[in-house]
Design a protein around this motif. Sequence first.
Motif, PDB file in Angstrom:
ATOM      1  N   HIS A  16       0.843  -1.194   0.000  1.00  0.00           N
ATOM      2  CA  HIS A  16       0.000   0.000   0.000  1.00  0.00           C
ATOM      3  C   HIS A  16       0.870   1.232   0.000  1.00  0.00           C
ATOM      4  O   HIS A  16       1.924   1.281   0.608  1.00  0.00           O
ATOM      5  N   LYS A  54      -3.764   3.491  -1.243  1.00  0.00           N
ATOM      6  CA  LYS A  54      -4.127   2.692  -2.416  1.00  0.00           C
ATOM      7  C   LYS A  54      -3.162   1.522  -2.586  1.00  0.00           C
ATOM      8  O   LYS A  54      -1.986   1.608  -2.224  1.00  0.00           O
ATOM      9  N   ALA A  55      -3.692   0.398  -3.107  1.00  0.00           N
ATOM     10  CA  ALA A  55      -2.860  -0.777  -3.367  1.00  0.00           C
ATOM     11  C   ALA A  55      -1.998  -0.486  -4.580  1.00  0.00           C
ATOM     12  O   ALA A  55      -2.476   0.016  -5.597  1.00  0.00           O
ATOM     13  N   VAL A  56      -0.706  -0.761  -4.453  1.00  0.00           N
ATOM     14  CA  VAL A  56       0.197  -0.490  -5.575  1.00  0.00           C
ATOM     15  C   VAL A  56       0.915  -1.766  -6.028  1.00  0.00           C
ATOM     16  O   VAL A  56       2.063  -1.734  -6.413  1.00  0.00           O
TER      17      VAL A  56
END
Lengths: 565, 717, 161
Positions: free
Chosen positions: C51, C58-60
């Motif tokens: 994250h 946000k998930a990266v």
Amino acid sequence: MIQPADFLTLVLILLSAIVAGRLLAPYIVKIFTHAPSRLDRFLDPVEKAIYRLLGVAPSHGMGWREYFLSALIVNIFQMILAFIIFVFQGGLPLNPQGFPGFSLDLAFMQVISFGTNTNLQHYNGEGVCNQLPNCYPLNNTPGLSYLSQMTAVQFLQFTSATTGICVAAAMIRGFVANSRDMGNFYTDFVRSLTRLFLPLCLIAALIFVGLGVPQTLNGYRIVSTLEGSTQTILVGPVASLVSIMQLGTNGGGYYGANSAYPFQNPNPASDIFQIFLMLLIPTALCFVYGQMLGKKKEARPILWGAYSLFAIDLLIAFIPNYTLSRGMEARFGGFFSTFWTVVTTAVTTGSVNSSLFGNHPLVILSAFMGMLIQSSPGGKGVGVMYMVMYVVITVFIVGLMSGRTPEYLGMKINARDVKLVMLTFLVHPVIILVPTVLAYATGAASAIGVSTGSTGFTQIFYEFTSAAANNGSDFLGATGNTPFFNISTALVMLSGRFIPIGLLLALAGSMMNRRRTSEIGLRTDSATFTIVLVGSILLLVVLTFFPFLALGPILEFFQKRVNGF
Amino acid sequence: MQTMRHLSRSGLRTSLFSRRTLRDSLIRLNPALLLSNPVMFIVELTFFVVAAMAVYPPAFWPVASLALRVYYVEIALILLLTVWFATLSNALAESQAKNTANSLRSLESEVQSKKILVEGDVRRVVATPSTALRKGDLILLEKNDVVPIDAEVLEGISMVDESLLTGESTPVRKAPGDEVIGGSKIISDNLTARVTVNPEETYISQMIKMVESSKRPRTPNEVAVTMVLVGLTAIFTIIVSALLGLSITLNLAIDLSVLIALYVCLLPTTIGALLPAIGLSGISRLYRRKIVAKSGRAVERAGDTDVIILDKTGTITVGNRQATEFIPFEGHTSKEVGEAAFLSSWHDDTPEGRSLIRLAYEDGFVPRELNALAVSEVYEFSASTRTSGVKISQGSGFMLPKGDKSGRERGRLRRKFEPRQEAGSAPSEDETEIIKGAPDAVKKIVRTVPSNYDELVNQISSRGDTPLAVTKNREAIGLIRLRDVLKPDIREKIESVKVMGIRPVMLTGDQPLTAKSIANEVGIDEYKPEAKPEDKYEIVMREQAENRVVAMIGDGTNDAPALAAADVGLAMNSGTQAAKEAANMVDLESNPAKIIEVVMLGKQLLMTRGAVTTFSIANDVAKYFAIVPVMFASTLPQLKALNILGLGLNTAVLSALIFNAVIIPLLIPLAMRGIRFKPTSTMSLFIKNALIYGGGGIIVPFIGIKLIDTALLSLGA
Amino acid sequence: MSLTKEIGRNSTPAIRLAVVSMLLCGLLFPLAVTGFAQVLFPSQANGSIAHFTTSNSKAVGSYLIAQNFSDPLLFEPRNSSLSASGVDPDITLQDAIAQVPRISNLTGIPQGDINDIINQNVEGTFWIFGSPYVNVLRLNLALIHNFQTIYEQKDPGLFVL
């Protein structure tokens, strides 16, 4: 040459496997001798319920033939069930990616592959070709749904591993003095599952999750990367599969890249743990052999013979310098990649943590040795069976020189025993060499772009050796998904699994009521015998294939020595 | 010494390498006759293939070429030579076995017997060879005769020495109705007896049959070894076929002749060629020791012996006892005892009696009364009294010649002064009566028994000796110690048996103290005193119940069940028909100690077979390294790096093939003589042989092939 | 007992055992593992999702799966075709150190600071064992986190939701 710290790592891993195997052995013995155990309180009712459901009498003792037949029939039905799942996965639940079913020949090949403990894979489980080095267009090779991964792959991985350990137990019973029968396949099967594989795999699977291996039924996750592009995160019920695929020396990975894929093998810790799991049961069974016989010392030639051969494999593999090279993962480096390749072939697991293309020819040579010998220490169950067979034939040929008719465990070895052993020996040359020649003669090899040079020959020869030895590692991967390779490897795997098991059970069956003398002539538990045993195995098994090894990895070695690696 | 000449080395050569052997070996090249030897059969097939290649190469395109025709001829010739060496070794072994068997013909037991012909009331005694006797014939058995054949006593009472047959050293009393056994010896009185069996068929004809290889059934171990050879042959057939297939599909351009050479080199030709000869020679070696085996299987079984049952008499001790000491009772001297013993033994012609005189003579106990012996009265040993003796009148006689007397001389003297036969009257004043005999029998005739009589008797027994009591005028004066004489080197033999892990069990008719002492002396831990022949059967059964392999000897009819039950039963040729039929081997010389040799020969046979098998298989390492690199040389030059021997490209294959052929005749002497070994533990034998024949099997061909290659290269081949 | 009789007698139990073992090993077992895993190790069980914690969560991607970094301001992963999996998330320590001068030049972050971040993220060694490697995504996130202002200035695209 191996670095001192790496050497120490290697020794510690092997030692821990031997120690753990020694500790696990009495527990396995209890499973097969039905000795009272603390678990009986919980498991007896469960097992009894299963026996009632099956309609079998647990006390019924089987002869070698009935044992073999029931194992074979059960395995066939299991493969049929998995076949249905593979073919119809498109319409079945737990298929978040909506993969279509396998073609019939691929499904046929894959159920045999998993059912025979081989785990040769002509598909990529994750279903997408994620820029693998040996990745060709995979239009006709769909991935597997979660249901297939669970109820076909993992299911057969459990049952083939269980079958292996059961037939080994049956064979050992044949050699045990005064045994009346070879046991009951159903009780052996159920007890090995409930008491050994399921509990151990549950623990191992959770350790894997803790180390980073996913275990979820949610579909692939689409994320945008740090730089904003889209990426698919290929999750699934991976940890439960990894536990059994290593513990059961199956080797079939969740992903096409197998244990090179970070989700299947996230770090050195998980790598070491997987190596440990591969070695655990084959090593434990060496001790089980001695303990079930009631002659613990007789485990010595089995264990030390196996580990001496293993050491020779390692010695060959670590001659060249190893570094992180093409086809290897940064977290494993040259050492863990090379070590893994030797282990996975020595115990005929077949999982990989690097691409075989990235391995030095001598490492590949070492891998061949592991697969041809099959008992260094070999796959769980069959490894011990093969080693006992090697002991019998070594006692026969070399033991004559002690001036007595050769005896093993006090039993005279007769012409029928020798015949059964020689037939077992004959299986490998036939099922490896005939299809290898056919692959070239029919043009099947060139059809998938395999050359006629040493590299190409190594790939084809490796494919069938791996299939015959029920190993499962291979160079071809999904490129092998052609009718020729699917059907030929399926037949090779089937023969490589069940013909030797049948022959060796017959051998054990004839030992069952044989007269035994208490006089000890040739001491099979001595160090000398172990040395002679190892020499005989190298001579009878590896040397037999010398011309073919010369055409493959040995030639490659000399060519690359000239042209550079 | 006809036999020995046959067996001497040079004799062996001249008789074996005869024109007949040569012809035999050539006849055996017929493929139909080779079918029983799968390895050699295949080698011959490859010869035909290569020969065909030499005749018309185009038929074998693309794996043969016209340019290599000379090469094909060479290879074909070596292949043929390989097969011929095999048939030659077989013919040699067979010829050797036949020769030895024939030479034994002279040894077949032919005892002269005295057949009684009854013509009306007249009985006539005719000398007849024992083999000519038939059941129901009457025979006369006189003192010192050897009983020619089993018979039933009709008239007379006699003491019979059955010690060589039963192990019982005490003579047995035989009366009408009793059976006398062939091979036993009459030691007193005369008997008339009726023959109860027909003499056996000659063994020689049976033996000749057995050594003709075509008829000789293969032993279980030979069958098993053949399985290994067939298995290896099948494996190498697949390997070479696959190489042929790859050669074509991968364009490796390997010539078929090279593949065939590789094939033949890998096949276990050495053991394949020598296997029949090894088995036959094992039997021959028994023959040479004058032992007839009824089957090859028995010889192998002998090698497996775990327990060996030995009869004391004849095996451990020579048949007779010797006097070693005179022990006086209170109030008497050794001299007195010695002189009395001397006098009482003067007419005793048994070895025991002679030993008594020798001992007395050596100790200087030559009695004055010797002169009176001329008019003495002799009490011959009789079974009823178990004593013997002499009564001497004083005053007349002769002087004992100085020096030792030979038996013949003494016989002459005795004939000259033949004593009166009537006996029994009590001694008068100027008469001396001397009686000696078994202590318990003597005890009954003496006036007073010395207080330490029993004590001294037991003391002697407990040392393993036999006591003999001596009385003078019915007064016990002392004891004589008779000692069992051990056979020379019996201790070493027992030791060698023990180190090989074989347990000896001694059976004897002696009482426990005597038995124990002798057993201890030769190093036997287990013995059975006061044994009856039935005891052997019990021991055999007991050991076999524990799955041990039992070897034993026997000769009496009583031994027959045990001989039949034992895994290895060696019967004495002098024994009864029943015993010989039950046993699986017969010693023509009737020497029970040979059982140990039989066991060693069995081991030698198995070891030789194992050694040549191991050697043959180990040879493959070098052959691979000789042929594989040059096999691919034209298309895969990189593999020349495997040519670690540095062999010539054109000569490597020939060198390996020549080595493969030549090693057969080189090993023929080894196969026929058996490998030499010193008795040690099974494990040390294993280690030593594994090193020599396994290790040597790997190294020797490297050297051999290199030498042949160097020779070929220098010849400009 | 005859062969056919042995086969016939074992057919019914065999098919039942096949079904029972399928349910036990193929369904019950993986479902049980999934249940335990989701409770005990939810993050790992769902793919070790990384994250972006600086400004939002946000998930990266996954820490275990390599992603392309074309931005020269960040560490680059191995060329995907060089590894066995094609998604090797790690680079060797040497490989990371070799990239330090470039990043330092472009961003102005002192080399020593970057080296410190690398050293904080080294994995794969234990006592004398193992060879060190660094996770590229972890390294880049640490870099961005520590020098947020520099990266906000040089590559604002990284911070877009």
